[in-house]
Scaffold this motif. Structure first.
Motif, PDB file in Angstrom:
ATOM      1  N   SER A   2      18.872   4.409  24.358  1.00 47.46           N
ATOM      2  CA  SER A   2      19.592   3.997  23.153  1.00 47.46           C
ATOM      3  C   SER A   2      18.920   4.564  21.903  1.00 47.46           C
ATOM      4  N   LYS A   3      19.738   5.161  21.054  1.00 48.87           N
ATOM      5  CA  LYS A   3      19.231   5.870  19.885  1.00 48.87           C
ATOM      6  C   LYS A   3      19.951   5.369  18.632  1.00 48.87           C
ATOM      7  N   LEU A   4      19.186   5.162  17.567  1.00 47.74           N
ATOM      8  CA  LEU A   4      19.725   4.592  16.335  1.00 47.74           C
ATOM      9  C   LEU A   4      19.266   5.383  15.112  1.00 47.74           C
ATOM     10  N   VAL A   5      20.219   5.662  14.221  1.00 49.72           N
ATOM     11  CA  VAL A   5      19.898   6.184  12.890  1.00 49.72           C
ATOM     12  C   VAL A   5      20.262   5.091  11.895  1.00 49.72           C
ATOM     13  N   ILE A   6      19.315   4.779  11.003  1.00 46.45           N
ATOM     14  CA  ILE A   6      19.589   3.848   9.913  1.00 46.45           C
ATOM     15  C   ILE A   6      19.539   4.643   8.609  1.00 46.45           C
ATOM     16  N   THR A  62      14.810   4.991  20.492  1.00 45.97           N
ATOM     17  CA  THR A  62      14.579   6.015  19.475  1.00 45.97           C
ATOM     18  C   THR A  62      15.233   5.572  18.176  1.00 45.97           C
ATOM     19  N   ILE A  63      14.421   5.447  17.129  1.00 46.28           N
ATOM     20  CA  ILE A  63      14.940   5.085  15.809  1.00 46.28           C
ATOM     21  C   ILE A  63      14.568   6.189  14.830  1.00 46.28           C
ATOM     22  N   VAL A  64      15.552   6.602  14.042  1.00 43.58           N
ATOM     23  CA  VAL A  64      15.335   7.578  12.981  1.00 43.58           C
ATOM     24  C   VAL A  64      15.769   6.919  11.672  1.00 43.58           C
ATOM     25  N   LEU A  65      14.894   6.976  10.673  1.00 51.46           N
ATOM     26  CA  LEU A  65      15.220   6.425   9.363  1.00 51.46           C
ATOM     27  C   LEU A  65      15.591   7.562   8.418  1.00 51.46           C
ATOM     28  N   VAL A  66      16.712   7.391   7.736  1.00 54.43           N
ATOM     29  CA  VAL A  66      17.188   8.361   6.756  1.00 54.43           C
ATOM     30  C   VAL A  66      17.318   7.620   5.439  1.00 54.43           C
ATOM     31  N   GLY A  67      16.925   8.280   4.353  1.00 54.55           N
ATOM     32  CA  GLY A  67      17.066   7.619   3.063  1.00 54.55           C
ATOM     33  C   GLY A  67      17.320   8.609   1.963  1.00 54.55           C
ATOM     34  N   SER A  68      18.126   8.171   1.003  1.00 55.62           N
ATOM     35  CA  SER A  68      18.426   8.987  -0.167  1.00 55.62           C
ATOM     36  C   SER A  68      17.883   8.286  -1.408  1.00 55.62           C
ATOM     37  N   SER A  69      17.048   8.978  -2.173  1.00 56.99           N
ATOM     38  CA  SER A  69      16.482   8.484  -3.419  1.00 56.99           C
ATOM     39  C   SER A  69      15.727   7.174  -3.189  1.00 56.99           C
ATOM     40  N   MET A  70      16.168   6.065  -3.799  1.00 58.89           N
ATOM     41  CA  MET A  70      15.494   4.790  -3.553  1.00 58.89           C
ATOM     42  C   MET A  70      15.494   4.464  -2.065  1.00 58.89           C
ATOM     43  N   ASP A 164      14.806  17.270  17.555  1.00 62.01           N
ATOM     44  CA  ASP A 164      13.333  17.187  17.587  1.00 62.01           C
ATOM     45  C   ASP A 164      12.858  15.750  17.863  1.00 62.01           C
ATOM     46  N   CYS A 165      13.573  14.774  17.311  1.00 59.66           N
ATOM     47  CA  CYS A 165      13.182  13.375  17.466  1.00 59.66           C
ATOM     48  C   CYS A 165      13.389  12.856  18.884  1.00 59.66           C
ATOM     49  N   THR A 166      14.290  13.497  19.625  1.00 64.54           N
ATOM     50  CA  THR A 166      14.562  13.030  20.995  1.00 64.54           C
ATOM     51  C   THR A 166      13.925  13.931  22.041  1.00 64.54           C
TER      52      THR A 166
END
Length: 167
Positions: A2-6, A62-70, A164-166
């Motif tokens: 199970s893979k998650l992008v937040i 697998t968790i990947v965190l994505v963020g824009s600005s703040m 790359d993350c997986t």
């Protein structure tokens, strides 16, 4: 697996604007669940960190965190506890007045940053400083703070990044 992008949106942004919609399509194509919490109730970055940490991510390998600005600040601070496989940061709001943290303890070596030369909200030097300190991959392109003009380039890089993350 199970893979998650937040995806963590910026201060004056919305959870499902052009960037998260484009990145969600890429993530779903690679078998990731993609969520974008709504932080519009508060512009306090540390409140937003607490909201992110309150999410139940226990079922994901697998968790990947994505963020824009703040949202990039929020992702990076929360990463110390969440320990994602990767951090994908867009015009990160680092080293600005009103943000409690200026030192970051990233828990992953897989960090990629996109920033615009024409950014008049967060100086490109701030992204360079962070990337130098954390040995992160940095792309500075001819774009403004929102980076919408380079969204196709960013989406292509995000696809490789998730691979790359997986790996």
């Amino acid at each position: 697996m199970s893979k998650l992008v937040i995806y963590n949106h910026g201060k004056d942004s919305i959870p499902w604007g052009e960037k998260p919609l484009a990145l969600a399509e890429v993530a779903k194509g690679q078998g990731f669940t993609f969520i974008s919490p709504d932080y519009q109730a508060s512009n306090d970055p540390d409140w937003r960190v607490q909201q992110l940490l309150a999410l139940d991510v226990s079922g994901y390998e697998t968790i990947v965190l994505v963020g824009s600005s703040m949202g990039a600040y929020v992702s990076t601070v929360a990463a110390e506890i969440i320990k994602p496989k990767g951090l994908f940061l867009i015009a990160p709001a680092f080293y600005l007045p009103g943000y409690a943290r200026t030192e970051f303890k990233t828990s992953t070596a897989n960090i990629e940053v996109f920033h615009g030369w024409q950014d008049d909200v967060v100086p490109p030097e701030n992204a360079w400083r962070f990337c130098r300190e954390h040995h992160a991959r940095l792309h500075i392109l001819d774009a403004d703070h929102r980076l919408l003009s380079i969204l196709p380039i960013m989406a292509t890089a995000f696809e490789r990044f998730l691979g790359d993350c997986t790996a």
